[in-house]
Enzyme design. Sequence first.
Site, PDB file in Angstrom:
ATOM      1  N   TYR A   1      18.025  30.100   8.007  1.00 22.53           N
ATOM      2  CA  TYR A   1      16.872  30.903   8.418  1.00 22.53           C
ATOM      3  C   TYR A   1      16.838  31.184   9.919  1.00 22.53           C
ATOM      4  CZ  TYR A   1      14.411  30.452   3.910  1.00 22.53           C
ATOM      5  OH  TYR A   1      14.038  30.534   2.589  1.00 22.53           O
TER       6      TYR A   1
ATOM      7  N   MET B   1      13.259  24.437   2.419  1.00 21.10           N
ATOM      8  CA  MET B   1      12.311  23.714   1.591  1.00 21.10           C
ATOM      9  C   MET B   1      13.019  22.827   0.568  1.00 21.10           C
ATOM     10  SD  MET B   1       9.168  25.159  -0.780  1.00 21.10           S
ATOM     11  CE  MET B   1       8.290  25.878   0.612  1.00 21.10           C
TER      12      MET B   1
ATOM     13  N   LYS C   1       0.834  -1.203   0.000  1.00 22.42           N
ATOM     14  CA  LYS C   1       0.000   0.000   0.000  1.00 22.42           C
ATOM     15  C   LYS C   1       0.872   1.257   0.000  1.00 22.42           C
ATOM     16  CE  LYS C   1      -0.468   0.226   5.044  1.00 22.42           C
ATOM     17  NZ  LYS C   1      -1.390   0.354   6.177  1.00 22.42           N
TER      18      LYS C   1
ATOM     19  N   ARG D   1     -10.040   0.657  15.392  1.00 23.78           N
ATOM     20  CA  ARG D   1     -10.048   1.403  14.137  1.00 23.78           C
ATOM     21  C   ARG D   1     -11.197   0.856  13.310  1.00 23.78           C
ATOM     22  NH1 ARG D   1      -4.363   1.648  10.997  1.00 23.78           N
ATOM     23  NH2 ARG D   1      -4.964  -0.503  10.525  1.00 23.78           N
TER      24      ARG D   1
END
Length: 344
Positions: A239, A287, A32, A124
């Site tokens: 940063y 990023m 999956k 669940r």
Amino acid sequence: MAIKKLNYQNLVNNAKEIKYSLNKSLFCAVVKSNAYGHDLKRVSLAIEKYVDYYCVIDNKEALDLRNYTQKPILVLGKLSENNLQKAIDLGIEFCVSKSQEIDILQSKVGEKKIHIALNSGMNRLGVNTQEEFDLLVEKIQNLQDIKIVGVFSHISDTKNKKRTLKQYEKFKEIMGNYKNQCLKHFCSSNFFNYPKLKLDMCRVGIALYGYSRELKPVMEISSNVIEIKRIKKGEFIGYQSKHRANKDMTIAILDIGYADGLPRKWAKKGYVIINNTYCKIVAEICMNMTIVDITDIHCEINDKAIIIGSDKDKSITAQNIAKATKTIPYEILTNFNILEVYDE
């Protein structure tokens, strides 16, 4: 550019070891979420000869996987009507736990194969009581085109042996006197630690990708040095003025960041491997870039920086990153969103 390299020889070796260890139990490979980030197509083709069953999360994944295998495919997620008829036509199997789901299946044509999910403590999905289970089985047995091929549950805390055994007792309690010939499956990658609970089939996920026992990791993540700078003592790096050089130093800029899947929390304790040397991350992960300290090593632009993987006697695993960032290796592996993928 950051690169995801997948070692399919390690994958095949892992599949062989799992198949051997399962002995008479069926090997259900959990592929999956794009095979935990390892590429659904490539993984399924590589391990096909060792696998008895596959698990995916939804009908879309099941239909994709059917292009590469004719072996049974079980959709582990909640029953959905999206592409349901097409999935039925292709022999996909489904998890159910409610009468309404049986009604949905009954509205479609063709034979439907199902696995009944039991809630043994995960809380669940799944049937909660023996009474609910008996009613569901009774309803299904009166239908001609719906066949129960499995009954299963999911362990919530594999490291807690007492709780796992308690869940297994609950699993048996919910099934009650149900003796029909079908697959009983309870264990996942934890089957190594619970050999008596292997039952008819085990759903093996994270172990297949190398994160269990002596199995070998399949995924390597690397990037390149795209810039080198000399920094003087007292200068800020990155940063938010969070890192200030406490000495004259040399830094390397890598072309990988949190947009690619590298966790920002890894900056506090993190490191990479460049030229068989651990190099500490020295500022906030950006990023698309990461800054590391290369003061004490020889390093040039375009040198390889290993994020996950090994170089001679040095290694970094998804488990190392997960532990430092207080998460799990599953999350680390599935988060690496890198387009440049190479296999080995």
